[in-house]
Design an enzyme around this catalytic site. Structure first.
Site, short mmCIF file in Angstrom:
data_model
loop_
_atom_site.label_atom_id
_atom_site.label_comp_id
_atom_site.label_asym_id
_atom_site.label_seq_id
_atom_site.Cartn_x
_atom_site.Cartn_y
_atom_site.Cartn_z
CG ASP A 103 -14.33 6.43 4.62
OD1 ASP A 103 -14.94 5.37 4.84
OD2 ASP A 103 -13.11 6.49 4.41
NE ARG B 223 -4.22 -1.75 0.43
CZ ARG B 223 -5.27 -1.71 1.25
NH1 ARG B 223 -5.40 -0.72 2.11
NH2 ARG B 223 -6.17 -2.67 1.22
#
Length: 284
Positions: free
Chosen positions: A156, A47
């Protein structure tokens, strides 16, 4: 000392050690509440290696020093965004939407027509599939919803995901789980893209929010969706979150959580499990 190359993983061209992973997961835990097990060491590399390259650092150690510095505040947010899991699809855990339509919507319609303010919260909305599924469920039961004080708050931690949500555009592959009649009513196909109608988008307000931070909302919600989020937190953080979510519910309101999550009754005594799996109702 364990380096990525010692794990025989592809793409391990940037020096990355166990101490780097531990520093990163400590930052993530402190800033977001998400706990990473040691097995996630390769995931963190996959990532973040792109971020390390984009910032022109030779190794993870240099990158970590930067994100911990005053000049690296913005990059720290990018790092957290990159590590946030965003696996979702429209009408995921279908039974929740069936329960919402059959049990909650009649109450919403009644209250809205009496002039009440109705608020629904998608608390970890990822790339928007959940709140748009809620919006379509609302409109399917109450086509005039936009004429009343009904809003879905979608939040979020990931800034990039909030930008995706606001566009309201998805690929045809991403929308395969949406019933065809819903797509025909509230979306338009343009090439390989599906664009949601203004009726759907007008129901939803998207905001960035870290669930561990103070919540700015003053209202209580008739329904809260907080699904597949708590599984990334430790038990103490989970229990704090459950109590805060219960406090944010109206009496008689419903909380939907993930299929592998469970709220201990001794932790939050004022909510009760329903027959619908992973659905809880706040006591009246």
């Amino acid at each position: 000392m364990i380096t990525l190359s010692e794990q025989n993983l592809s793409g391990g061209d940037i020096p990355y050690e166990e101490s780097d992973f531990n520093h990163i997961r400590n930052i993530l835990k402190e800033k977001s509440g998400i706990s990473l097990s040691s097995s996630k060491m390769p995931l963190v590399y996959s990532r973040l290696s792109r971020r390390v390259r984009l910032c022109s650092f030779p190794d993870f150690r240099s990158y970590i020093s930067f994100v911990n510095s005053p000049s690296g505040v913005e990059e720290q947010l990018c790092m957290i965004d990159a590590l946030t899991t965003n696996v979702t699809n429209f009408f995921r855990e279908k039974h929740h939407f069936e329960h919402f339509s059959q049990i909650v919507m009649p109450e919403i319609i009644k209250r809205a027509q009496q002039g009440e303010k109705i608020r629904i919260w998608s608390s970890a909305c990822s790339s928007g599939q959940e709140p748009f599924s809620i919006a379509m469920s609302v409109l399917d039961c109450f086509s005039k919803a936009n004429n009343y004080n009904i809003k879905i708050l979608a939040t979020d931690i990931n800034y990039e995901m909030i930008d995706v949500c606001r566009r309201g555009i998805y690929s045809t592959a991403e929308t395969e789980s949406i019933p065809e009649n819903f797509l025909n009513k509230w979306a338009r196909k343009r090439g390989n893209e599906i664009h949601f109608s203004e009726d759907v988008k007008d129901l939803v307000s998207f905001k960035n929010l870290n669930l561990l931070d103070p919540w700015p909302m003053q209202c209580q919600f008739i329904s809260i969706f907080c699904r597949n989020v708590a599984i990334y937190f430790d038990r103490v953080t989970q229990n704090i979150l459950w109590r805060r979510l219960s406090d944010a519910l109206l009496p008689g309101g419903y909380l939907y959580i993930g299929h592998s999550e469970k709220i201990p009754t001794e932790t939050v005594p004022d909510i009760t499990a329903c027959r619908c799996p992973t659905t809880y109702r706040k006591d009246i």
